[in-house]
Write an enzyme that holds these catalytic residues in place. Structure first.
Site, PDB file in Angstrom:
ATOM      1  N   GLY A   1       0.844  -1.188   0.000  1.00 57.80           N
ATOM      2  CA  GLY A   1       0.000   0.000   0.000  1.00 57.80           C
ATOM      3  C   GLY A   1       0.876   1.233   0.000  1.00 57.80           C
ATOM      4  N   CYS A   2       0.395   2.281   0.611  1.00 60.03           N
ATOM      5  CA  CYS A   2       1.145   3.538   0.659  1.00 60.03           C
ATOM      6  C   CYS A   2       2.513   3.309   1.290  1.00 60.03           C
ATOM      7  CB  CYS A   2       0.362   4.567   1.459  1.00 60.03           C
ATOM      8  SG  CYS A   2       1.236   6.123   1.681  1.00 60.03           S
ATOM      9  N   PHE A   3       3.571   3.685   0.589  1.00 60.13           N
ATOM     10  CA  PHE A   3       4.905   3.423   1.123  1.00 60.13           C
ATOM     11  C   PHE A   3       5.218   4.220   2.379  1.00 60.13           C
ATOM     12  CE2 PHE A   3       6.367   5.732  -2.992  1.00 60.13           C
ATOM     13  CZ  PHE A   3       6.061   6.989  -2.501  1.00 60.13           C
TER      14      PHE A   3
END
Length: 177
Positions: free
Chosen positions: A14-16
């Site tokens: 997902g969002c890093f």
């Protein structure tokens, strides 16, 4: 850790921004870079990837000393940060760039990732099948500087985004953390 044998591991979860902190502070992890991998466009930007047509995943590349922090332990940390049953993104971040994947850099990593995924699937921890892919590593492109260590640089925004994402509730429900 200079002079020691290090390896690289690449995880998309997902969002890093949310994938950095869980790995960053372990002994044996010497470097961690947020970036993009798995797509077709050379040198993608955040805007390119966010558009959704490059095939890239947001990911983190971790440099680690396997003698201090074995790859299997990295896998354990990884699984506890994601919803491995969601193939449409992660939490409130939707779309292909937010899918989960383990990108192996060696045959040993591939085998360990496959064993780990199979064990998680058999554990009964989740009601749905594990859909996280295990793929060969390809070129990893570091993200723009402002994305690196975002949880430290923009602490308030990071904490607000993470709080509204649903990630922490999911982790608490499934892992008791």
């Amino acid at each position: 850790m200079a002079g020691q044998k290090t390896e690289k591991a690449i995880f998309a979860g997902g969002c890093f921004w949310c994938m950095v902190k869980p790995f960053k502070e372990w002994d044996g992890v010497s470097d961690l870079i947020s970036g993009y991998t798995g797509g077709t466009l050379e040198d993608p930007t955040y805007e390119d990837v966010k558009r959704g047509d490059t095939g890239h995943y947001e990911a983190v590349e971790i440099e680690f000393d396997p003698a201090v922090f074995p790859y299997e332990e990295l896998l354990n940390v990884y699984w506890q940060q994601i919803d491995p049953t969601d193939d449409g993104g992660q939490f409130h971040d939707r779309g292909d760039s937010y899918r989960t994947a383990i990108f192996y850099t060696t045959e040993e990593q591939r085998e360990a990732a496959l064993r780990s995924r199979e064990a998680l699937g058999k554990s009964g921890r989740f009601d749905k099948p594990i859909v996280t892919e295990i793929l060969p590593a390809s070129t990893f492109y570091p993200a723009e500087d402002y994305h690196q260590d975002y949880y430290l640089k923009e602490r308030e925004h990071y904490e607000q985004d993470r709080a509204k994402s649903g990630r922490d509730e999911f982790i608490s429900t499934h892992w008791g953390q």
